[in-house]
Design a protein around this motif. Structure first.
Motif, PDB file in Angstrom:
ATOM      1  N   THR A 100       5.003  -1.055   2.678  1.00 24.05           N
ATOM      2  CA  THR A 100       4.685   0.582   2.202  1.00 24.05           C
ATOM      3  C   THR A 100       5.253   1.058   1.080  1.00 24.05           C
ATOM      4  O   THR A 100       6.586   1.183   1.145  1.00 24.05           O
ATOM      5  CB  THR A 100       5.056   1.420   3.483  1.00 24.05           C
ATOM      6  OG1 THR A 100       4.448   1.060   4.885  1.00 24.05           O
ATOM      7  CG2 THR A 100       4.594   2.978   3.221  1.00 24.05           C
ATOM      8  N   THR A 108      10.060   0.127  -1.570  1.00 23.26           N
ATOM      9  CA  THR A 108       8.952  -0.033  -0.331  1.00 23.26           C
ATOM     10  C   THR A 108       9.768  -0.409   0.848  1.00 23.26           C
ATOM     11  O   THR A 108      10.870  -0.807   0.881  1.00 23.26           O
ATOM     12  CB  THR A 108       8.243  -1.428  -0.743  1.00 23.26           C
ATOM     13  OG1 THR A 108       9.095  -2.618  -1.058  1.00 23.26           O
ATOM     14  CG2 THR A 108       7.166  -1.116  -1.877  1.00 23.26           C
ATOM     15  N   SER A 125       6.559   3.673  -2.056  1.00 21.96           N
ATOM     16  CA  SER A 125       7.011   5.210  -1.752  1.00 21.96           C
ATOM     17  C   SER A 125       6.516   5.861  -3.090  1.00 21.96           C
ATOM     18  O   SER A 125       6.551   7.117  -3.006  1.00 21.96           O
ATOM     19  CB  SER A 125       8.631   5.274  -1.663  1.00 21.96           C
ATOM     20  OG  SER A 125       9.047   4.867  -2.955  1.00 21.96           O
ATOM     21  N   ASP A 127       0.858  -1.041  -0.006  1.00 22.76           N
ATOM     22  CA  ASP A 127       0.130  -0.044  -0.003  1.00 22.76           C
ATOM     23  C   ASP A 127       0.923   1.208  -0.101  1.00 22.76           C
ATOM     24  O   ASP A 127       2.038   1.218   0.521  1.00 22.76           O
ATOM     25  CB  ASP A 127      -0.957   0.120   1.337  1.00 22.76           C
ATOM     26  CG  ASP A 127      -2.011  -0.922   1.045  1.00 22.76           C
ATOM     27  OD1 ASP A 127      -2.600  -1.201   0.207  1.00 22.76           O
ATOM     28  OD2 ASP A 127      -2.117  -1.587   1.955  1.00 22.76           O
ATOM     29  N   SER A 128       0.294   2.106  -0.422  1.00 25.22           N
ATOM     30  CA  SER A 128       1.042   3.475  -0.525  1.00 25.22           C
ATOM     31  C   SER A 128       1.207   4.196   0.589  1.00 25.22           C
ATOM     32  O   SER A 128       0.510   4.042   1.570  1.00 25.22           O
ATOM     33  CB  SER A 128       0.365   4.592  -1.450  1.00 25.22           C
ATOM     34  OG  SER A 128       0.239   3.924  -2.970  1.00 25.22           O
ATOM     35  N   GLY A 129       2.332   4.736   1.047  1.00 23.00           N
ATOM     36  CA  GLY A 129       2.456   5.801   2.102  1.00 23.00           C
ATOM     37  C   GLY A 129       4.009   6.139   2.161  1.00 23.00           C
ATOM     38  O   GLY A 129       4.583   6.402   1.217  1.00 23.00           O
TER      39      GLY A 129
END
Length: 344
Positions: A91, A79, A93, A49-51
């Motif tokens: 996560t 990630t 990037s 997931d994006s973060g």
């Protein structure tokens, strides 16, 4: 009669055009469906997931940052996962890299830029929030990258010709930049070479696989006359001094006492010639690790006791670890990942 015959021909032609259009549309839809299915997370792939991904030292624990290889919208992005839960959710990037390394709050990201006729490549220096600080065009396909422990120096190697270390028909270019003043040593082959205690010059010299001890001293591979050597580099004096034979893609341990590397072992196939070894720099004693498969990577030290490296996997590459002392056994750390770096 002729009019009827002409109408029949027109009808046949119209039917043929409609059939060809239907076939073409079906092919396009089929290809689009395949692309859509490819770009979805595949069963068994890690959750991504994006973060926010940072190269700052975490408040607790360590992070493992790497290029995500799982198919989906975040393929090839950097990630991050907690280092103690490497197979957990990732996560992403949004930053795409072919090769990556980080230390001291600095990252080096080797990227492809896709053009209409051909791809070009560049080395991008990243800050601790993965924002671009400066980029440099590179002369070929990215293959290795490293950052010094302080974060002050970044190095990268590209294939100028060829695309594999397995054969002998390749040429590399290795560069080092100081991110404090952007002083670029564009080609380490211009350094003076001391081989077996004497000055050495040759037209077939190649340098690759830098690993840093500090902001002046580094180690790398030097190839010439069909052989490879571990060299110690000195940026201030612009010298490379040979230390040991048959060493490729060295990686210095955190305490600076040992080098992990891939070694060509006689009797192995030409396309899979390497095994993972560790060299004690004080005694020049070699220790083979328990990893018995072919290794074509520049390993990363997880700490002073173990190594992390990539092997082929279902999505391109998986990360594995093995003790550095020759004991134990290799085990898989996480799948669909390559080019790792520990943060913190």
């Amino acid at each position: 009669m002729n009019q009827l015959r002409n109408r029949t021909r027109v009808l046949i032609l119209l039917i043929a055009v409609l059939l060809l259009g239907a076939v073409g549309t079906g092919a396009v839809l089929h290809a689009a469906d395949r692309t859509a299915r490819r770009d979805q997370a595949q069963p068994g792939a890690p959750a991504v997931d994006s973060g926010d991904v940072s190269l700052q030292k975490p408040t607790s624990g360590r992070q493992l940052v790497f290029r995500n290889m799982a198919w989906g919208p975040h393929r090839d992005e950097l990630t991050a996962v907690p280092a103690d839960r490497p197979d957990g959710p990732r996560t992403a990037s949004g930053v795409h890299c072919l090769r990556f390394h980080a230390a001291g709050g600095t990252g080096i990201c080797l990227q492809a830029e896709h053009g209409a006729l051909d791809d070009t490549y560049r080395a991008v220096v990243l800050d601790d929030h993965l924002k671009e600080k400066r980029s440099f065009p590179v002369a070929g396909i990215p293959t290795r990258s490293r950052v010094s422990p302080s974060g002050h120096l970044a190095a990268w190697t590209v294939f100028v010709s060829g695309d594999s270390y397995a054969g002998t028909n390749f040429s590399t270019r290795t560069s080092v930049v100081d991110v404090r003043d952007w002083n670029l040593r564009d080609n380490l082959e211009s350094f003076d070479i001391v081989k077996d205690g004497r000055p050495y010059q040759a037209h077939d010299v190649n340098i690759w696989g830098v690993t840093f001890a500090d902001d002046n001293t580094f180690y790398a591979t030097l190839a010439t006359a069909g052989r490879t050597h571990l060299v110690r580099g000195d940026l201030a004096s612009r010298t490379l001094t040979t230390l040991h034979d048959n060493v490729e893609c060295p990686s210095l341990s955190p305490d600076g006492t040992r080098v992990a590397y891939k070694k060509r072992v006689p009797g192995l196939p030409d396309d899979a010639p390497w095994r993972l070894y560790v060299l004690d720099l004080a005694t020049m004693t070699e220790t083979p690790t328990a990893e018995q498969r072919d290794i074509d990577d520049q390993a990363v030290w997880t700490d002073n006791g173990a190594l992390l490296y990539a092997l082929p996997g279902d999505y391109g590459a998986d990360l594995w670890t093995v003790p550095a002392d020759g004991g134990g056994a290799a085990r898989r750390v996480t799948g669909a990942a390559v080019a790792p770096a520990y943060v913190g």
